[in-house]
Design a protein around this motif. Structure first.
Motif, PDB file in Angstrom:
ATOM      1  N   PRO A  13       0.802  -1.230   0.000  1.00  0.00           N
ATOM      2  CA  PRO A  13       0.000   0.000   0.000  1.00  0.00           C
ATOM      3  C   PRO A  13       0.839   1.286   0.000  1.00  0.00           C
ATOM      4  N   GLU A  14       2.082   1.266   0.477  1.00  0.00           N
ATOM      5  CA  GLU A  14       2.877   2.490   0.522  1.00  0.00           C
ATOM      6  C   GLU A  14       3.579   2.799  -0.810  1.00  0.00           C
ATOM      7  N   ARG A  15       3.497   1.903  -1.772  1.00  0.00           N
ATOM      8  CA  ARG A  15       4.170   2.117  -3.055  1.00  0.00           C
ATOM      9  C   ARG A  15       3.179   2.586  -4.113  1.00  0.00           C
ATOM     10  N   VAL A  16       3.547   3.687  -4.778  1.00  0.00           N
ATOM     11  CA  VAL A  16       2.732   4.167  -5.883  1.00  0.00           C
ATOM     12  C   VAL A  16       3.181   3.420  -7.136  1.00  0.00           C
ATOM     13  N   VAL A  17       2.251   2.804  -7.823  1.00  0.00           N
ATOM     14  CA  VAL A  17       2.560   2.017  -9.002  1.00  0.00           C
ATOM     15  C   VAL A  17       2.574   2.946 -10.223  1.00  0.00           C
ATOM     16  N   PRO A  18       3.708   3.036 -10.914  1.00  0.00           N
ATOM     17  CA  PRO A  18       3.773   3.915 -12.085  1.00  0.00           C
ATOM     18  C   PRO A  18       3.014   3.305 -13.266  1.00  0.00           C
ATOM     19  N   ALA A  19       2.589   4.158 -14.159  1.00  0.00           N
ATOM     20  CA  ALA A  19       1.953   3.680 -15.391  1.00  0.00           C
ATOM     21  C   ALA A  19       3.023   2.992 -16.236  1.00  0.00           C
ATOM     22  N   PRO A  20       2.659   1.956 -16.974  1.00  0.00           N
ATOM     23  CA  PRO A  20       3.665   1.290 -17.814  1.00  0.00           C
ATOM     24  C   PRO A  20       4.162   2.224 -18.918  1.00  0.00           C
ATOM     25  N   ALA A  21       5.411   2.029 -19.293  1.00  0.00           N
ATOM     26  CA  ALA A  21       5.981   2.803 -20.401  1.00  0.00           C
ATOM     27  C   ALA A  21       5.276   2.395 -21.684  1.00  0.00           C
TER      28      ALA A  21
END
Length: 133
Positions: A13-21
């Motif tokens: 929950p503490e990690r923001v998941v980046p959008a895929p390249a």
């Protein structure tokens, strides 16, 4: 990594998941792989570094790198086929140049990366190499 009830991947929950390249076309990735393979030999890297400084003919590369002429010619053929170098005939000689400056940047960045930091050449190797020159 946390696994959910059904076996799917769940992020902490503490990690923001980046959008895929954005995905690149397979042919672009294949061509980039071929270019990197063409640059993968140490002699070819040395040739690119020489051509970064000035256009050169085969005998100048032989003299600068201390490598036999047939081997230089063979490596130039690989680089030419990969679109890294271009040869232009001047009388009896062919003068080679880099196709563009991007190619030199790839090689210079790779060499710089290896020479710096903890993942690069350690101090013992660096000292030995300096003493050999």
């Amino acid at each position: 990594m946390t696994v959910g009830v059904r076996g799917e991947h769940v992020h902490s929950p503490e990690r923001v998941v980046p959008a895929p390249a954005p995905a690149l076309p397979a042919r672009t990735l294949a061509a980039a792989g071929e270019l990197l393979r063409a640059l993968a030999a140490p002699v070819r890297i040395a040739i690119v570094l020489q051509l970064r400084e000035a256009d050169r003919c085969v005998h100048e590369l032989v003299e600068a790198l201390g490598v036999a002429q047939p081997l230089i010619s063979q490596h130039l053929r690989v680089l030419k086929a990969a679109g890294v170098v271009h040869g232009e005939r001047h009388g009896r000689e062919v003068v080679y140049r880099l196709v563009d400056e991007h190619l030199a940047h790839i090689v210079v960045d790779a060499v710089t990366h290896v020479d710096e930091g903890p993942r690069g050449i350690n101090e013992t190797d660096r000292t030995t190499r300096t003493e050999e020159m």
